[in-house]
Design a protein around this motif. Structure first.
Motif, PDB file in Angstrom:
ATOM      1  N   LEU A 176       0.862  -1.172   0.000  1.00  0.00           N
ATOM      2  CA  LEU A 176       0.000   0.000   0.000  1.00  0.00           C
ATOM      3  C   LEU A 176       0.900   1.225   0.000  1.00  0.00           C
ATOM      4  O   LEU A 176       1.784   1.350   0.852  1.00  0.00           O
ATOM      5  N   VAL A 177       0.696   2.104  -0.971  1.00  0.00           N
ATOM      6  CA  VAL A 177       1.493   3.327  -1.038  1.00  0.00           C
ATOM      7  C   VAL A 177       0.535   4.509  -1.021  1.00  0.00           C
ATOM      8  O   VAL A 177      -0.387   4.574  -1.834  1.00  0.00           O
ATOM      9  N   ASN A 178       0.745   5.419  -0.078  1.00  0.00           N
ATOM     10  CA  ASN A 178      -0.155   6.571   0.023  1.00  0.00           C
ATOM     11  C   ASN A 178       0.617   7.870  -0.063  1.00  0.00           C
ATOM     12  O   ASN A 178       1.842   7.906   0.026  1.00  0.00           O
ATOM     13  N   LEU A 201      -0.540  -8.953   3.320  1.00  0.00           N
ATOM     14  CA  LEU A 201       0.000  -7.690   2.812  1.00  0.00           C
ATOM     15  C   LEU A 201       1.495  -7.658   3.104  1.00  0.00           C
ATOM     16  O   LEU A 201       1.919  -7.832   4.247  1.00  0.00           O
ATOM     17  N   SER A 202       2.291  -7.407   2.076  1.00  0.00           N
ATOM     18  CA  SER A 202       3.751  -7.498   2.236  1.00  0.00           C
ATOM     19  C   SER A 202       4.366  -6.260   2.865  1.00  0.00           C
ATOM     20  O   SER A 202       5.333  -6.368   3.620  1.00  0.00           O
ATOM     21  N   GLY A 203       3.846  -5.090   2.514  1.00  0.00           N
ATOM     22  CA  GLY A 203       4.496  -3.897   3.036  1.00  0.00           C
ATOM     23  C   GLY A 203       3.760  -2.626   2.700  1.00  0.00           C
ATOM     24  O   GLY A 203       2.652  -2.623   2.164  1.00  0.00           O
ATOM     25  N   LEU A 204       4.404  -1.506   3.035  1.00  0.00           N
ATOM     26  CA  LEU A 204       3.834  -0.176   2.858  1.00  0.00           C
ATOM     27  C   LEU A 204       4.840   0.713   2.138  1.00  0.00           C
ATOM     28  O   LEU A 204       6.025   0.399   2.039  1.00  0.00           O
ATOM     29  N   GLY A 205       4.329   1.843   1.654  1.00  0.00           N
ATOM     30  CA  GLY A 205       5.189   2.852   1.055  1.00  0.00           C
ATOM     31  C   GLY A 205       4.661   4.228   1.384  1.00  0.00           C
ATOM     32  O   GLY A 205       3.478   4.388   1.704  1.00  0.00           O
ATOM     33  N   PHE A 206       5.521   5.233   1.340  1.00  0.00           N
ATOM     34  CA  PHE A 206       5.051   6.586   1.623  1.00  0.00           C
ATOM     35  C   PHE A 206       5.749   7.601   0.738  1.00  0.00           C
ATOM     36  O   PHE A 206       6.791   7.348   0.150  1.00  0.00           O
ATOM     37  N   THR A 207       5.123   8.761   0.665  1.00  0.00           N
ATOM     38  CA  THR A 207       5.546   9.832  -0.233  1.00  0.00           C
ATOM     39  C   THR A 207       5.865  11.095   0.552  1.00  0.00           C
ATOM     40  O   THR A 207       5.058  11.548   1.363  1.00  0.00           O
ATOM     41  N   ILE A 236       8.630   0.635   0.875  1.00  0.00           N
ATOM     42  CA  ILE A 236       8.983   1.496  -0.256  1.00  0.00           C
ATOM     43  C   ILE A 236       9.137   2.904   0.299  1.00  0.00           C
ATOM     44  O   ILE A 236       8.193   3.472   0.849  1.00  0.00           O
ATOM     45  N   HIS A 237      10.327   3.442   0.177  1.00  0.00           N
ATOM     46  CA  HIS A 237      10.628   4.785   0.689  1.00  0.00           C
ATOM     47  C   HIS A 237      10.855   5.676  -0.528  1.00  0.00           C
ATOM     48  O   HIS A 237      11.913   5.642  -1.146  1.00  0.00           O
ATOM     49  N   ARG A 238       9.843   6.457  -0.872  1.00  0.00           N
ATOM     50  CA  ARG A 238       9.992   7.323  -2.042  1.00  0.00           C
ATOM     51  C   ARG A 238      11.008   8.427  -1.748  1.00  0.00           C
ATOM     52  O   ARG A 238      11.042   8.996  -0.658  1.00  0.00           O
ATOM     53  N   ILE A 239      11.828   8.708  -2.747  1.00  0.00           N
ATOM     54  CA  ILE A 239      12.790   9.783  -2.602  1.00  0.00           C
ATOM     55  C   ILE A 239      12.036  11.114  -2.613  1.00  0.00           C
ATOM     56  O   ILE A 239      11.112  11.300  -3.406  1.00  0.00           O
ATOM     57  N   ILE A 272      15.135  -1.789   1.746  1.00  0.00           N
ATOM     58  CA  ILE A 272      14.176  -0.745   1.397  1.00  0.00           C
ATOM     59  C   ILE A 272      14.256  -0.528  -0.114  1.00  0.00           C
ATOM     60  O   ILE A 272      15.347  -0.492  -0.696  1.00  0.00           O
ATOM     61  N   TRP A 273      13.111  -0.379  -0.739  1.00  0.00           N
ATOM     62  CA  TRP A 273      13.082  -0.022  -2.165  1.00  0.00           C
ATOM     63  C   TRP A 273      12.931   1.494  -2.241  1.00  0.00           C
ATOM     64  O   TRP A 273      11.873   2.038  -1.933  1.00  0.00           O
TER      65      TRP A 273
END
Length: 710
Positions: A223-225, A277-283, A318-321, A355-356
């Protein structure tokens, strides 16, 4: 060891001989989800060939083995010894891919005794699809809303995830502004979820179903929000973010303690209630206006990361740059922000795997140059790469905001993209769009009998090329040509070569025309942002727009230098060189499809029509560039022949545009695009709608005057 015996009917019906039967016993090592799914695909493949199951020892033995003693590279091998076929995987995914490769042979008509020994392993460990969900969307648009019903149907997701597994994608990333109220009723903030128990149960069944189907296919889910968002119900109950109840993407960051607590507890509860659910991501971006990079990073540490740490299991990240190095959200970069972000990622020690670290490749238009020209915000320094990171891997975001309707497939572009950008610090790619959801097919005109149901199935070659080449960049074109033959019969394999040639048209436009965010270019429609609206790229805009790729030369620069008697380095791509390449490739593409008979296959008709459309768009572009050079030369130097030449070339460009209209009008509806429908004004896209603007290029040339100030 579980034994299943299958009967193979393998014959020579094409030679008028009776079929002979062979039986095969399958030895399955376990009943873990991927293995069970792999065996189900084998059964389905055999059934499609009219092959029956039989409970006895077979003439052939198909032995599935799991060799977990080796490193997990999602690798497999297939060996044939006498009448024993052995498929060995170094992991569940490796075994699954080996079984899928075996099934591919069977679907393509390969006989058991002719199965070729081979082995493959993943070139890149992270191979993801970016999928924006149509509820609580990043942008508010009827073009996105129309996918809601399709995306709430698990039948769609089963088909989509089957496609992902077949093409070796191993991560599905689901993006929307605030996913939590669709998944949980927060224990300490039940008011945040507006659904009845029955409604929430339906949403929960959908999400659990997606995650379960993905796990069975060896696909991680994330899940990426975007940030910082809460549900309108939560906002009203606690009098926070009252200025953003409709979830605008550019909003002030509200870092109140109750929002921090709510976010943190939602993260923990979602991870605990959804074990698949495998993981999370953020912006680091939307709804964080006015916050410094440090404040944004601190907010994530106190909310999402803290919530992950409190969950009863490890999860992936997922760690967005960061998209901005200042207080605004328009996009900017700095060494200081990169150093801050790198330090934060290197400290995280409680996650499942690396971390991606997501970076937008060439901002929103990866389908341009294979060289990294820019990221979101500008130039990227080497901070994330030197020294070699220990705790994260870069994952390039290959955003496609350039073509949604026409099929596209250029294998060598993808190969070169991967080869150029697979340094040791790179873990993989995301592939997907922000302004388009590949679910409901709103393109195809009603009454056209075709062999697809969903939009992503129209673009099967796009997904097959990206997935298979990300898994093994050495995958040969013969694999993709065989798929054309399987789908449409002998003689259609030339469509791959034709697609590869005609499909260079949008790549060349995006290299020659500078861009930044989503709406600054829409290559399929030869449209670009003009102040606040998306418009056709006029002849004047084409002349003056600088190129995205510094190897390209703009029309304005070319004419100015040539008028002064100058020259260009051989490595530079001037307008005449671009014209030559466009015409050579597009004409060859049209030649290749001349012999493809589409009379009895409407699906094939679409495949061929899209090649024709891209090729004619390329020929239009070439003539437009010729007209642009002649027009700009006239403006600088005068000479009536220059203006006459410009008018003639632009007239020919219009003729090619009319050919595109004639090709696409019988097949495609007017299409709702986010570019037009954010305001619900009902505007849609089709090449026919833009014809007056294309014709106006002629008027611009006719009315041109010489610039006497030169």
């Amino acid at each position: 060891m579980i034994k299943i015996t299958l009967l193979f009917l393998m014959g020579l019906a094409g030679f008028g001989q009776f079929a002979f039967s062979q039986s095969v016993s399958i030895q399955q090592p376990n009943r873990l989800p991927q293995t069970v799914y792999a065996v189900s695909i084998i059964k389905k493949t055999l059934s499609e060939k009219g092959i029956k199951l039989k409970q006895e020892q077979g003439d052939f033995s198909l032995d599935l083995k799991l060799n977990t003693g080796k490193s997990n590279h999602e690798a497999y091998s297939i060996d044939l010894t006498g009448r024993k076929i052995t498929i060995t995987g170094d992991s569940e995914n490796g075994l699954l891919y080996g079984c899928l490769s075996f099934c591919e042979d069977i679907r393509n008509g390969v006989q058991l005794q002719k199965i070729k020994p081979r082995n493959e392993r993943a070139s890149l460990p992270f191979r993801a699809i970016k999928f924006n969900l149509p509820w609580d969307t990043y942008r508010h648009s009827t073009a996105l809303d129309l996918h809601k019903e399709t995306c709430q149907d698990l039948t769609f997701w089963e088909a989509f995830l089957d496609m992902m597994a077949e093409n070796r994608f191993n991560a599905l990333t689901l993006w929307n502004l605030h996913p939590f109220p669709f998944m949980i009723r927060p224990t300490n903030f039940p008011e945040a979820c507006s659904f009845t128990d029955q409604e929430l149960a339906r949403w929960q069944a959908l999400y659990r179903g997606i995650f379960r189907l993905a796990r069975e296919r060896g696909i991680d889910t994330y899940l990426v929000n975007w940030n910082i968002y809460v549900s309108p119900e939560f906002a009203k109950a606690h009098n926070v973010t009252m200025d953003n109840l409709d979830h605008k993407i550019h909003a002030t960051g509200d870092t109140s303690e109750i929002i921090k607590r709510y976010t943190r507890e939602c993260v923990t509860q979602v991870l605990n209630e959804y074990p698949d659910l495998s993981g999370l991501g953020f912006t680091h971006g939307e709804a964080m206006w006015g916050m410094t990079p440090q404040q944004r990073q601190d907010w994530f540490g106190e909310t999402i990361l803290a919530g992950m740490r409190l969950a009863n299991r490890k999860a992936k990240l997922i760690h967005r740059i960061p998209l901005s190095a200042n207080l605004a959200l328009g996009g900017s970069t700095s060494v200081e922000t990169e150093q801050l972000t790198r330090r934060a990622m290197e400290k995280l020690d409680f996650l499942d795997g690396p971390i991606w670290a997501e970076i937008k490749f060439n901002w929103s238009h990866a389908f341009s140059s294979t060289d990294l020209i820019k990221v979101h915000g500008g130039k990227l320094n080497d901070t994330y790469f030197k020294p070699q990171p220990a705790n994260y891997k870069i994952a390039w975001m290959a955003r496609n905001e350039d073509f949604f309707c026409l099929r596209w497939g250029v294998p060598n572009f993808i190969r070169q993209h991967i080869a150029t950008n697979s340094q040791p610090y790179v873990g993989g790619y995301f592939v997907g769009s922000e302004c388009y959801i590949p679910a409901k097919d709103y393109f195809t005109k009603a009454g056209q009998p075709v062999d697809w149901r969903y939009a992503f199935e129209r673009q099967w070659l796009f997904y097959k090329l990206w997935g298979r080449l990300l898994y093994n960049s050495a995958t040969p074109d013969s694999i993709f040509k065989a798929e054309f033959t399987r789908r449409y019969g002998k003689g259609t394999e030339t469509l791959l070569d034709a697609s590869a040639l005609a499909g260079t048209t949008p790549l060349r436009l995006a290299s020659a025309f500078d861009f930044t965010w989503d709406f600054t270019l829409y290559s399929e429609g030869f449209m670009a942002l003009n102040k606040k609206s998306m418009d056709y790229i006029s002849i004047d805009r084409q002349i003056n727009q600088p190129p995205a790729d510094p190897a390209y030369v703009s029309v304005a620069e070319y004419v100015k230098v040539m008028a002064a008697g100058g020259t260009f380095e051989k490595a530079r791509i001037t307008p005449p060189m671009l014209i030559q390449r466009l015409e050579q490739d597009c004409r060859k593409a049209l030649d290749l499809i001349k012999t493809v008979n589409v009379t009895n296959n409407n699906s094939l008709r679409y495949e061929v029509a899209d090649v024709k459309a891209w090729a004619n768009l390329g020929l239009y572009f070439a003539q437009k560039l010729r007209g642009a050079v002649a027009l700009q030369t006239y403006r600088l130097k005068g000479g009536e022949p220059n203006r006459t030449s410009a008018i003639a070339h632009l007239q020919q460009a219009l003729t090619y545009w009319d050919d595109v209209i004639a090709i696409t009008r019988p097949l495609y509806n007017d299409m709702p695009l986010v570019h037009f429908s954010e305001s619900d004004d009902g505007l849609k896209f089709h090449w026919s709608i833009l014809r007056p603007a294309v014709a106006n290029d002629l008027e611009i040339a006719r009315k041109a005057t010489v610039n006497t100030s030169n």
